[in-house]
Design a protein around this motif. Structure first.
Motif, PDB file in Angstrom:
ATOM      1  N   ILE A 109       0.839  -1.200   0.000  1.00 46.69           N
ATOM      2  CA  ILE A 109       0.000   0.000   0.000  1.00 46.69           C
ATOM      3  C   ILE A 109       0.879   1.258   0.000  1.00 46.69           C
ATOM      4  CG2 ILE A 109      -1.594   1.373   1.418  1.00 46.69           C
ATOM      5  CD1 ILE A 109      -2.843  -1.301   2.312  1.00 46.69           C
ATOM      6  N   GLY A 110       1.894   1.234   0.846  1.00 52.64           N
ATOM      7  CA  GLY A 110       2.805   2.377   0.926  1.00 52.64           C
ATOM      8  C   GLY A 110       3.551   2.597  -0.383  1.00 52.64           C
ATOM      9  N   PHE A 111       3.967   1.491  -1.003  1.00 52.18           N
ATOM     10  CA  PHE A 111       4.686   1.583  -2.277  1.00 52.18           C
ATOM     11  C   PHE A 111       3.800   2.216  -3.349  1.00 52.18           C
ATOM     12  CE2 PHE A 111       6.851   0.665  -6.048  1.00 52.18           C
ATOM     13  CZ  PHE A 111       6.130  -0.190  -6.849  1.00 52.18           C
ATOM     14  N   MET A 112       2.565   1.732  -3.462  1.00 51.35           N
ATOM     15  CA  MET A 112       1.656   2.281  -4.471  1.00 51.35           C
ATOM     16  C   MET A 112       1.356   3.746  -4.211  1.00 51.35           C
ATOM     17  SD  MET A 112       0.902   0.276  -6.885  1.00 51.35           S
ATOM     18  CE  MET A 112      -0.394   1.292  -7.583  1.00 51.35           C
ATOM     19  N   ALA A 113       1.057   4.059  -2.954  1.00 51.94           N
ATOM     20  CA  ALA A 113       0.693   5.441  -2.616  1.00 51.94           C
ATOM     21  C   ALA A 113       1.872   6.386  -2.841  1.00 51.94           C
ATOM     22  CB  ALA A 113       0.222   5.518  -1.160  1.00 51.94           C
ATOM     23  N   GLY A 125      -8.987   7.784   1.679  1.00 52.82           N
ATOM     24  CA  GLY A 125      -8.677   6.547   2.394  1.00 52.82           C
ATOM     25  C   GLY A 125      -8.819   5.298   1.549  1.00 52.82           C
ATOM     26  N   ASN A 126      -9.297   5.445   0.332  1.00 51.86           N
ATOM     27  CA  ASN A 126      -9.481   4.289  -0.553  1.00 51.86           C
ATOM     28  C   ASN A 126      -8.362   4.306  -1.588  1.00 51.86           C
ATOM     29  OD1 ASN A 126     -10.377   2.780  -2.922  1.00 51.86           O
ATOM     30  ND2 ASN A 126     -12.306   2.573  -1.823  1.00 51.86           N
ATOM     31  N   LEU A 127      -7.566   3.237  -1.628  1.00 52.24           N
ATOM     32  CA  LEU A 127      -6.378   3.229  -2.485  1.00 52.24           C
ATOM     33  C   LEU A 127      -6.744   3.312  -3.981  1.00 52.24           C
ATOM     34  CD1 LEU A 127      -3.279   2.996  -2.589  1.00 52.24           C
ATOM     35  CD2 LEU A 127      -3.544   0.526  -2.653  1.00 52.24           C
ATOM     36  N   ILE A 128      -7.822   2.649  -4.347  1.00 49.49           N
ATOM     37  CA  ILE A 128      -8.196   2.637  -5.766  1.00 49.49           C
ATOM     38  C   ILE A 128      -8.645   4.025  -6.211  1.00 49.49           C
ATOM     39  CG2 ILE A 128      -9.813   1.680  -7.452  1.00 49.49           C
ATOM     40  CD1 ILE A 128      -9.774  -0.914  -5.775  1.00 49.49           C
ATOM     41  N   LEU A 129      -9.483   4.635  -5.392  1.00 50.11           N
ATOM     42  CA  LEU A 129      -9.937   5.999  -5.714  1.00 50.11           C
ATOM     43  C   LEU A 129      -8.757   6.970  -5.743  1.00 50.11           C
ATOM     44  CD1 LEU A 129     -13.264   6.663  -3.760  1.00 50.11           C
ATOM     45  CD2 LEU A 129     -12.897   6.744  -6.229  1.00 50.11           C
ATOM     46  N   PHE A 130      -7.881   6.786  -4.783  1.00 52.31           N
ATOM     47  CA  PHE A 130      -6.700   7.639  -4.706  1.00 52.31           C
ATOM     48  C   PHE A 130      -5.853   7.505  -5.966  1.00 52.31           C
ATOM     49  CE2 PHE A 130      -3.133   9.764  -2.854  1.00 52.31           C
ATOM     50  CZ  PHE A 130      -2.008   9.038  -3.204  1.00 52.31           C
ATOM     51  N   THR A 131      -5.630   6.258  -6.408  1.00 50.83           N
ATOM     52  CA  THR A 131      -4.833   6.025  -7.614  1.00 50.83           C
ATOM     53  C   THR A 131      -5.499   6.671  -8.830  1.00 50.83           C
ATOM     54  OG1 THR A 131      -4.122   3.908  -6.676  1.00 50.83           O
ATOM     55  CG2 THR A 131      -3.745   4.234  -9.021  1.00 50.83           C
ATOM     56  N   LEU A 132      -6.824   6.537  -8.894  1.00 49.86           N
ATOM     57  CA  LEU A 132      -7.557   7.150 -10.018  1.00 49.86           C
ATOM     58  C   LEU A 132      -7.390   8.661 -10.020  1.00 49.86           C
ATOM     59  CD1 LEU A 132     -10.909   5.163 -10.205  1.00 49.86           C
ATOM     60  CD2 LEU A 132      -9.266   5.504 -12.049  1.00 49.86           C
TER      61      LEU A 132
END
Lengths: 247, 259
Positions: free
Chosen positions: A152-156, A216-223
């Motif tokens: 999670i940290g890597f992606m963010a 707080g949502n990784l997918i939304l954040f990535t988008l």
């Protein structure tokens, strides 16, 4: 007249591969910055003290956040620098135009975002190992990073670096368009900071910050990041496409 | 006088200038491509090795040599300064009993004396169905920061004695505790910590401050302030019905029965 048919995607690919090899030296400064950030992270980020009946206690919080922050700044500056003449000149060893330049630069920045995101997270592990052997305190509370946390940290982190890269690239493009932006952009940034400081919590800069940093949502954040970065790179391409091409 | 915002700005601009110098330095031909590759590869090897070692370190999540306790954020901690006044008893704070004493007492008047640098000024007195006995209980709630109980294993105690109608309370020597915590990086906390940036303190600026900052003194549970809950303490004394407690202006005596 050349009879070779030029394929747009193959041009971009060639430039991208060239840049991956030729611009490897940008990681030298990243290594130094991350090692330096580990050093300064041995000062507590936050210190709390509490006193009461026959009791004096303190809680020092340590974190490797500096490594991530310095990597973000590094991404911004790297993206800014690859728009400068010294780096743009390298592209003219290929058949190129401004569009292929922007595409190959974007792909290069995307790649280094993930690479530097990985090193930023791994440097956190290096920090913990050194901290374990170097620090001497009564008690240490370890907030252990699981493999899921690491991913999670890597992606963010990679997404944040990509965002800063796209901002740096746009800033560099504007400066290349007209040198007056060298003064306008810092003044604009400083002005926004001062206005934000005076306005309290409801202002453009704070709301923009929370739009990404409170997700707080990784997918939304990535988008969010991918769309924002895509728009910024597109804007850079739009601004530079009519700039005179070197013959 | 340079404001804090401008000082921060100068710091960041200085860092950016340093980075640009560093990048210019490394853009030059001081290090050739082969060495660049070796440098990057070596750095990655060090990082991956430390990543592996970090999972082998003999540490457990949320643990330490003294087992510092983490408090569930839903836990309600009673405010010992108001519990006797609001509830008429000490029942809801029974979990926070630190120490208790029992003395035989046949007198009719009790004097309370506090000794030591730290005194407990919050004293509640209850007239109970006791036969020539005085019971004393010391109650304390923990110091909590970021859901960490700093007083785990470090609860201060006291010496209590009863001689010649004088109940003497002597505070123990102050306990000094230093605790460190190694947090996860903020990109991890953003997605794993439910309270991350939930109530950021942006300051009031120069605009109108709309929110109230009054502290709920009439709340029988402690409310966190900036993720901190300060400790409260209470000395609860039970006396027989025929015993009177001498007034003491230095102490905050509360009579649970109303007298």
């Amino acid at each position: 007249m050349s009879l070779n048919k030029v394929n747009y995607m193959s041009l971009v690919k060639k430039q991208y591969q060239f840049k991956l090899k030729a611009y490897l030296n940008v990681f030298n400064s990243l290594i130094i910055l991350q090692l330096f950030s580990i050093l300064i992270a041995f000062n507590p980020t936050i210190s709390h003290g509490m006193s009461g009946y026959s009791y004096h206690g303190s809680l020092d919080s340590y974190t490797a956040d500096f490594s991530v922050v310095f990597t973000l700044l590094w991404g911004f500056i790297t993206a800014f620098l690859i728009t400068t003449r010294a780096y743009r000149e390298d592209d003219y060893t290929f058949v190129t135009n401004n569009q292929t330049q922007v595409w190959s630069n974007s792909l290069f920045l995307l790649t280094i975002s993930f690479l530097s995101g990985l090193t930023a997270m791994l440097s956190g592990s290096l920090y913990r190992v050194i901290f374990y052997f170097a620090k001497d305190t009564n008690e240490i509370i370890w907030h252990h990073v699981t493999l899921t946390d690491f991913f999670i940290g890597f992606m963010a982190t990679s997404m944040y670096i990509l965002l800063f890269c796209s901002l740096g690239y746009l800033a560099g493009t504007l400066v290349q368009l007209h040198k007056v932006f060298v003064f306008i952009l810092p003044v604009l940034f400083i002005g926004l900071l001062i206005i934000s400081g005076n306005a309290g919590k409801n202002n453009f800069l704070v709301n923009s910050f929370l739009f990404y940093f409170q997700e707080g949502n990784l997918i939304l954040f990535t988008l969010k990041i991918l769309v924002t970065s895509g728009l910024l790179f597109s804007l850079s391409m739009l601004l530079i496409r009519n700039k005179e091409v070197r013959v | 006088m340079i404001s804090f915002v401008v000082a921060q700005l100068i710091f960041f601009l200085g860092m950016i200038a340093l980075f640009i110098v560093l990048l210019r330095f490394f853009k030059s031909k001081f290090i050739n491509r082969k060495r660049n590759q070796w440098l990057l590869t070596g750095y990655l090897v060090i990082l991956i090795t430390s990543f592996t070692i970090s999972y082998m370190l003999p540490i457990n999540d949320n643990n330490s040599a003294r087992s510092v306790r983490l408090i569930n954020e839903d836990t309600k901690i009673p405010n010992l300064h108001v519990v006797p006044q609001m509830t008429g008893s000490i029942e809801m704070a029974e979990d926070y009993l630190v120490n208790e004493w029992e003395f035989d007492f046949e007198g009719t008047e009790l004097n309370i004396e506090m000794l030591g640098e730290d005194i407990i000024s919050n004293i509640a007195i209850e007239t109970a169905n006791l036969n020539n006995t005085v019971e004393v209980g010391l109650y304390m709630t923990p110091h909590i920061i970021d859901n960490i109980d700093l007083t785990t294993g470090h609860i201060p105690t006291a010496n209590v004695s009863l001689e010649d109608s004088k109940l003497t309370f002597q505070a123990s020597a102050p306990v000094e505790v230093k605790i460190s915590q190694v947090n996860k990086e903020f990109p991890i906390r953003q997605f794993k910590d439910s309270n991350y940036l939930s109530n950021p303190d942006w300051g009031t600026g120069t605009g109108v401050y709309e929110e109230s900052t009054t502290y709920a003194e009439d709340n029988k549970y402690l409310e966190p302030v900036d993720n901190r809950i300060f400790s409260t303490e209470l000395l609860y004394i039970k006396i027989p019905a025929d015993v009177d407690v001498s007034p003491n202006e230095e102490l905050n005596l509360f009579f649970v029965d109303g007298d």
